[in-house]
Each structure stands twice: as structure tokens, then as C-alpha cells.
Design an enzyme around this catalytic site. Structure first.
Site, mmCIF file in Angstrom:
data_model
loop_
_atom_site.group_PDB
_atom_site.id
_atom_site.type_symbol
_atom_site.label_atom_id
_atom_site.label_comp_id
_atom_site.label_asym_id
_atom_site.label_seq_id
_atom_site.Cartn_x
_atom_site.Cartn_y
_atom_site.Cartn_z
ATOM 1 N N PRO A 43 0.836 -1.211 0.000
ATOM 2 C CA PRO A 43 0.000 0.000 0.000
ATOM 3 C C PRO A 43 0.871 1.261 0.000
ATOM 4 O O PRO A 43 0.582 2.198 -0.725
ATOM 5 C CB PRO A 43 -0.800 -0.115 1.294
ATOM 6 C CG PRO A 43 -0.788 -1.570 1.636
ATOM 7 C CD PRO A 43 0.496 -2.121 1.107
ATOM 8 N N PRO A 228 52.209 -3.069 16.195
ATOM 9 C CA PRO A 228 52.999 -3.038 17.417
ATOM 10 C C PRO A 228 52.914 -4.296 18.284
ATOM 11 O O PRO A 228 53.652 -4.400 19.259
ATOM 12 C CB PRO A 228 52.385 -1.857 18.165
ATOM 13 C CG PRO A 228 50.971 -1.845 17.705
ATOM 14 C CD PRO A 228 50.983 -2.275 16.274
ATOM 15 N N ASP A 251 61.168 -10.496 12.640
ATOM 16 C CA ASP A 251 62.000 -9.833 13.648
ATOM 17 C C ASP A 251 61.544 -10.183 15.051
ATOM 18 O O ASP A 251 60.438 -10.637 15.243
ATOM 19 C CB ASP A 251 61.796 -8.316 13.545
ATOM 20 C CG ASP A 251 62.663 -7.713 12.480
ATOM 21 O OD1 ASP A 251 63.537 -8.427 11.991
ATOM 22 O OD2 ASP A 251 62.450 -6.538 12.159
ATOM 23 N N LYS A 273 67.852 -13.493 15.145
ATOM 24 C CA LYS A 273 69.011 -14.310 15.526
ATOM 25 C C LYS A 273 70.199 -14.011 14.635
ATOM 26 O O LYS A 273 71.330 -13.916 15.099
ATOM 27 C CB LYS A 273 68.658 -15.798 15.430
ATOM 28 C CG LYS A 273 67.805 -16.272 16.569
ATOM 29 C CD LYS A 273 68.031 -17.757 16.838
ATOM 30 C CE LYS A 273 67.130 -18.230 17.954
ATOM 31 N NZ LYS A 273 66.065 -19.133 17.469
ATOM 32 N N GLY A 304 58.066 -5.305 12.959
ATOM 33 C CA GLY A 304 57.184 -4.597 13.888
ATOM 34 C C GLY A 304 56.765 -3.242 13.329
ATOM 35 O O GLY A 304 57.508 -2.612 12.581
ATOM 36 N N GLY A 305 55.569 -2.799 13.690
ATOM 37 C CA GLY A 305 55.117 -1.461 13.304
ATOM 38 C C GLY A 305 54.989 -1.330 11.806
ATOM 39 O O GLY A 305 54.399 -2.173 11.141
ATOM 40 N N ASP A 306 55.579 -0.267 11.266
ATOM 41 C CA ASP A 306 55.533 0.003 9.834
ATOM 42 C C ASP A 306 56.931 -0.163 9.252
ATOM 43 O O ASP A 306 57.906 0.263 9.868
ATOM 44 C CB ASP A 306 55.048 1.436 9.600
ATOM 45 C CG ASP A 306 55.016 1.768 8.122
ATOM 46 O OD1 ASP A 306 54.000 1.453 7.489
ATOM 47 O OD2 ASP A 306 56.006 2.332 7.608
ATOM 48 N N ILE A 309 58.971 3.176 8.918
ATOM 49 C CA ILE A 309 59.234 4.052 10.055
ATOM 50 C C ILE A 309 60.284 3.350 10.904
ATOM 51 O O ILE A 309 59.995 2.369 11.585
ATOM 52 C CB ILE A 309 57.962 4.306 10.906
ATOM 53 C CG1 ILE A 309 56.837 4.910 10.058
ATOM 54 C CG2 ILE A 309 58.290 5.191 12.113
ATOM 55 C CD1 ILE A 309 56.991 6.380 9.755
ATOM 56 N N THR A 334 52.329 2.039 13.026
ATOM 57 C CA THR A 334 53.605 2.260 13.676
ATOM 58 C C THR A 334 53.427 2.453 15.184
ATOM 59 O O THR A 334 52.349 2.823 15.664
ATOM 60 C CB THR A 334 54.321 3.471 13.042
ATOM 61 O OG1 THR A 334 55.663 3.506 13.524
ATOM 62 C CG2 THR A 334 53.624 4.784 13.372
ATOM 63 N N MET A 384 63.132 3.952 20.381
ATOM 64 C CA MET A 384 64.429 3.397 20.810
ATOM 65 C C MET A 384 65.143 4.302 21.804
ATOM 66 O O MET A 384 66.365 4.438 21.763
ATOM 67 C CB MET A 384 65.339 3.165 19.579
ATOM 68 C CG MET A 384 64.736 2.200 18.605
ATOM 69 S SD MET A 384 65.755 1.912 17.150
ATOM 70 C CE MET A 384 65.221 3.221 16.059
ATOM 71 N N GLY A 413 53.572 -1.502 24.337
ATOM 72 C CA GLY A 413 52.289 -0.941 23.921
ATOM 73 C C GLY A 413 51.428 -1.928 23.164
ATOM 74 O O GLY A 413 51.954 -2.700 22.357
HETATM 75 N N1 SAH Z 1 59.159 -0.053 12.497
HETATM 76 C C1 SAH Z 1 58.772 0.053 13.893
HETATM 77 C C2 SAH Z 1 59.828 0.682 14.739
HETATM 78 C C3 SAH Z 1 61.064 -0.136 14.896
HETATM 79 S S1 SAH Z 1 62.251 0.620 15.938
HETATM 80 C C4 SAH Z 1 57.462 0.809 13.994
HETATM 81 O O1 SAH Z 1 57.019 1.400 13.004
HETATM 82 O O2 SAH Z 1 56.879 0.816 15.074
HETATM 83 C C5 SAH Z 1 61.929 -0.176 17.458
HETATM 84 C C6 SAH Z 1 61.338 0.773 18.440
HETATM 85 O O3 SAH Z 1 59.945 0.924 18.179
HETATM 86 C C7 SAH Z 1 61.394 0.313 19.856
HETATM 87 O O4 SAH Z 1 62.637 0.594 20.436
HETATM 88 C C8 SAH Z 1 60.308 1.129 20.488
HETATM 89 O O5 SAH Z 1 60.706 2.456 20.717
HETATM 90 C C9 SAH Z 1 59.286 1.155 19.398
HETATM 91 N N2 SAH Z 1 58.267 0.101 19.572
HETATM 92 C C10 SAH Z 1 57.979 -0.897 18.726
HETATM 93 N N3 SAH Z 1 56.966 -1.657 19.209
HETATM 94 C C11 SAH Z 1 56.619 -1.117 20.386
HETATM 95 C C12 SAH Z 1 55.623 -1.453 21.363
HETATM 96 N N4 SAH Z 1 54.796 -2.494 21.225
HETATM 97 N N5 SAH Z 1 55.553 -0.660 22.468
HETATM 98 C C13 SAH Z 1 56.362 0.389 22.617
HETATM 99 N N6 SAH Z 1 57.296 0.738 21.725
HETATM 100 C C14 SAH Z 1 57.433 0.005 20.624
#
Ligand code: SAH
Length: 464
Positions: A43, A228, A251, A273, A304-306, A309, A334, A384, A413
């Protein structure tokens, strides 16, 4: 309920939908996408349905349901909220041998509408046989993550080339082998890099070469940012790369939970290693990347991260380029972005910080001129840095930061054991020592760091 799956060609066929509300609208949208000739019986129509009717995309019968409306229809959909009407539609459809879907009523339906993953022309349909639609939806979500959107382009390209492939490979086993190579190899990976023309050329080459094989099918390297630590912060592209890897070079910073998500039979190499044993660790990693790729393997270099960076990603791709190895890059979240978010610290803020800078405590000597690390209204994220709190604090002072500037240290973190320490620069060294801060930890300097005290939401509350 044992359902027979089928894909129906509805284009130009009359499909009758009974109901004019939001539920009907959803079904109509799917039917229109399949180019059905849709008739909506109701409707009154909801807003979108009304608009589609005005645009001539569907026909509207402003009436109550009558069995005659189903004459000439191929399918019917009952989407009203009146159980009696829905049942009447189901009965009328059965009498005419028309398949009917009664929305949310498996028992009355003679066809079900599956959950779909749409990579047209590739379509994946999922059904729980009406037993648990929620389960089908969950399965759909999982499958969505496995197929990136270039599968559509791949399917279209293969459709276009299909007859040539059949001509070239008369025997089905040959064809199957050819498809497997194409799907896993260069053509698919070029499409993922949005290089359509080159993908088509690669397919052409593969078709015209004598063994039907790409002239050379070298492996390639994907540089992947793992974020991270929290596996939930992986991107879908990172997950797919892990699923397709032949070998994974990782890594120390890549968590075990993330490696658990990788393809089971992928070889794993802990390059952390190698770093320990070698004089020039980066050179050893570079060489390893090239060596594995030259064996024709899909290599994932995950960090780790990017990767770009403070990840030495730039050096790795320069090396790969110099050695003629194909690569692609999956960015990651990152540490600065992730640690700030998980500590409740907005890196920029209208009232406190207009810019943000990512820096490392390990600066090359030539960079460490005074004035490097300061700006009014700026947030500084230092990677670092924790091992050298005293040097770091002094160079911040030398750059003009005040001892009263707030800082936050985020250790581990985004991981279950995350700790956040907050204070003022004047207390940085004492704080880092008293709480025995360990890597990985990120230092955030600037007014926004103080917001962690009020904003925190993850893990233990910040200490100072
Ligand atoms: N490519 C990475 C950085 C590598 S250099 C990125 O983009 O995050 C490594 C440094 O990153 C560490 O010494 C610390 O300062 C930081 N980092 C990486 N992972 C971390 C985490 N889970 N908590 C805190 N700092 C971190």
C-alpha cells in the site's frame, strides 16, 4: 534442511516482492543489482523504494497482496511484518510452483537468500540451511578477509581469455596446471598492485610461451608491517600475505600470536638471531631475501610497526630493486600511533599540539645539531629511547624543552603487559630507572602526554 545451492539468472525476469519496508528494500536492492524486473506490492513504500519507483527502476503496485499478482512471476519474496500475509504469499506461490522466500521464516521459504561475498564476477554464497543465519554471516566476515578485491579483476581477466586458454591447452590437466600457476603467480600479484596492463601482458606471455609458462617466474618479496603487537592491529593485506607466504623472515618485535596466523607450512626464519651473529646484519638479511626470492618463492619480510618508520624498509627495497626482485609493501600501524592510542594520548589536539614528529634516540651524529627536537605546540614521539634516558633528557633540554613538559613512556604498547608511566621531563631519568623500563618502549613528549592520566582505557592505569 538440505538445500541445493544454485545461482539464478534473473535479468529481465519478473520478480514480485510483497512489502514496502526496510526489509523489502534490502531484498529489492539485491534483485535490482541482478537486473531483475522487480514489482513491489505494498500500500505504501519506504523512502528509498519510493525513489527507485519514481526513477523507473521498479514497478509499484499500490495494493494489498492478491494471489493473482504472482502470475507470470519467476520468484516471489514475502517481506511484510504480517505473518498472515507472508503465509498467504507462500501458499499462493506454492500453488503456482513459484519459488518463494519468506524473510526470516525458513520453514515457509522454498528458496533462501545466502550471505554473499561479492567479487563480481566471482560470487561466494554461504548458507546455514536456515539453521543459524548469524553463523552464515560470521563465516562471510571470515571469507571477506581472505579474498581481496582484485579477485574480481582476476576473474574478469580469465573470463576474457578463457577461449584462448582452452585452445592453447586442450587437455584439462594442462589447463588446470596453467590456471594454478597464473592464480598464484605474477598475474595475480600485478593485479594486486593495480597494474592491469602489465597483468594482461604477463598472461599473454604465459599463453604464448612454449611451455605455457611465464618466461621467468621469479619469486617476489612482500615487505609487511605487523603493527605493534596486538594481532588485531594487523591489516587485512598483512593477513593475506601471511596466508600466502612460502617463507617468512621475521623480527624480534613480531609477536608469536601474529606468526600463528601464518600459513602452517610456511618456513619461518628468525632474522633477529642472524642479527646477533653477524657483523653486518642488514646485509645478511638483504642477501637472504634475494636468495629465497630467486628460488621462486613468495617471501614475506615482516617487521614490527611500519616497515618505513625506523624499519629499514627503504634499504631493503633498494637492495631488491638493484637485484631485479619484484616487491610490494603492506604498511603497518607504527608504534607511535598505536602506543598513543592505547595510552589515550591524542598525538595532535586542537588545544595542545598542532604537529607531531617521529624521531629516534639513535640519531646519526651529523643530525644531532641543537634545535632539532623542538617546536611550540608539537608532540614528539621518540623510538628506541629508553636505554639512554639521561642523554635523551639532556638533548631535549639543549633543544629548548622545559623541565615542566609532560612525558609518557609506553612500554610493550598494545600488548597484555602494557605499562604507561607519566611525569614531567625533570623526572624522566628517575622514573625510567625506578620502574626499570625495558624495550620495546616509546617516549611521548609534549602537553598531550599528560592526558593519559584521564583518558587511559587499556590495561593498567598509568603510574607516576
Ligand atoms: N618499524 C617500527 C619501529 C622499529 S624501531 C614501527 O614502526 O613501530 C623499534 C622501536 O619501536 C622500539 O625501540 C620502540 O621504541 C618502538 N616500539 C615498537 N613496538 C613497540 C611497542 N609495542 N611498544 C612500545 N614501543 C614500541
Amino acid at each position: 534442511m538440505h538445500l541445493f545451492p544454485l545461482f539464478a539468472d534473473l535479468s529481465g525476469r519478473r520478480i514480485v516482492v510483497i512489502g514496502g519496508g526496510i526489509v523489502a528494500e534490502r531484498k529489492v536492492a539485491l534483485l535490482l543489482a541482478a537486473q531483475a524486473r522487480v514489482v513491489v506490492v505494498a500500500p505504501v513504500l519506504g523512502e528509498n523504494l519510493r525513489q527507485w519507483a519514481n526513477e523507473g527502476r521498479l514497478a509499484h503496485l499500490a495494493a494489498s497482496f492478491d494471489a493473482m499478482q504472482l502470475d507470470e512471476a519467476w520468484l516471489a519474496v514475502a517481506a511484510t511484518d504480517a505473518a498472515g500475509v507472508n503465509a498467504a504469499v507462500a501458499a499462493a506461490a506454492a500453488a503456482r510452483r513459484i519459488f518463494v522466500n519468506v524473510v526470516d521464516d525458513a520453514a515457509l521459504s522454498t528458496f533462501h537468500v545466502p550471505a554473499i561475498v561479492d567479487r563480481a564476477p566471482l560470487t561466494i554464497a554461504i548458507s546455514s540451511g536456515g539453521a543459524a543465519p548469524m553463523l552464515a554471516r560470521l563465516a562471510r566476515e571470515r571469507i571477506e578477509t581472505l579474498f581481496d578485491h582484485t579477485w574480481g579483476a582476476l576473474a574478469a581477466l580469465l573470463a576474457k581469455t578463457r577461449s584462448r586458454i582452452r585452445e592453447r591447452f586442450a587437455r584439462i590437466e594442462e589447463r588446470r596446471r596453467f590456471y594454478e600457476r597464473v592464480l598464484r603467480g605474477e598475474v595475480a600479484s600485478l593485479l594486486r598492485q593495480q597494474r592491469q596492463g602489465e597483468a594482461e601482458a604477463a598472461l599473454d606471455r604465459a599463453l604464448s610461451s612454449s611451455q605455457g609458462q611465464p618466461a621467468s617466474n621469479p619469486g617476489s618479496v612482500i615487505l609487511v608491517g605487523a603493527g605493534p603487537g596486538d594481532p588485531g592491529l594487523l591489516t587485512l593485506n598483512a593477513l593475506r600475505a601471511l596466508n600466502e607466504a612460502d617463507v617468512i623472515l621475521y623480527d624480534r618485535l613480531v609477536s608469536a600470536e601474529i606468526l600463528d596466523l601464518a600459513r602452517r607450512d610456511a618456513e619461518r626464519v628468525d632474522v633477529g638471531k642472524i642479527v646477533g651473529n653477524h657483523h653486518t646484519p642488514q646485509a645478511a638479511i638483504n642477501a637472504l631475501l634475494v636468495e629465497h626470492a630467486r628460488m621462486g618463492r613468495q617471501v614475506v619480510r615482516i617487521k614490527g610497526g611500519d616497515p618505513f618508520i625506523f624499519g629499514r624498509g627503504g634499504e631493503e627495497i633498494e637492495y631488491l630493486r638493484a637485484h631485479g626482485i619484484e616487491y610490494s609493501i603492506v604498511p603497518g600501524i607504527t608504534a607511535a600511533i598505536a602506543c598513543a592510542a592505547y595510552a589515550g594520548i591524542p598525538l595532535t589536539h586542537r588545544d595542545h599540539a598542532q604537529s607531531v614528529r617521529f624521531a629516534t634516540a639513535h640519531r646519526r651524529r651529523s643530525d644531532s645539531e641543537a634545535g632539532e627536537l623542538t617546536a611550540a605546540g608539537e608532540t614528539l614521539a621518540i623510538y628506541m629511547g629508553v636505554a639512554e634516558a639521561t642523554t635523551l633528557r639532556d638533548s631535549l633540554y639543549a633543544d629548548g624543552w622545559s623541565p615542566a613538559t609532560p612525558f609518557a613512556i609506553v612500554e610493550n604498547g598494545t600488548r597484555p603487559q602494557q605499562r604507561v608511566l607519566v611525569g614531567l621531563l625533570a623526572e624522566l631519568v628517575e622514573c625510567a630507572h625506578a620502574f626499570e623500563v625495558r624495550a620495546p618502549a616509546l617516549l611521548i613528549v609534549g602537553d598531550v602526554a599528560a592526558l593519559a592520566a584521564a583518558n587511559h582505557w587499556f590495561g593498567a592505569a598509568p603510574v607516576n
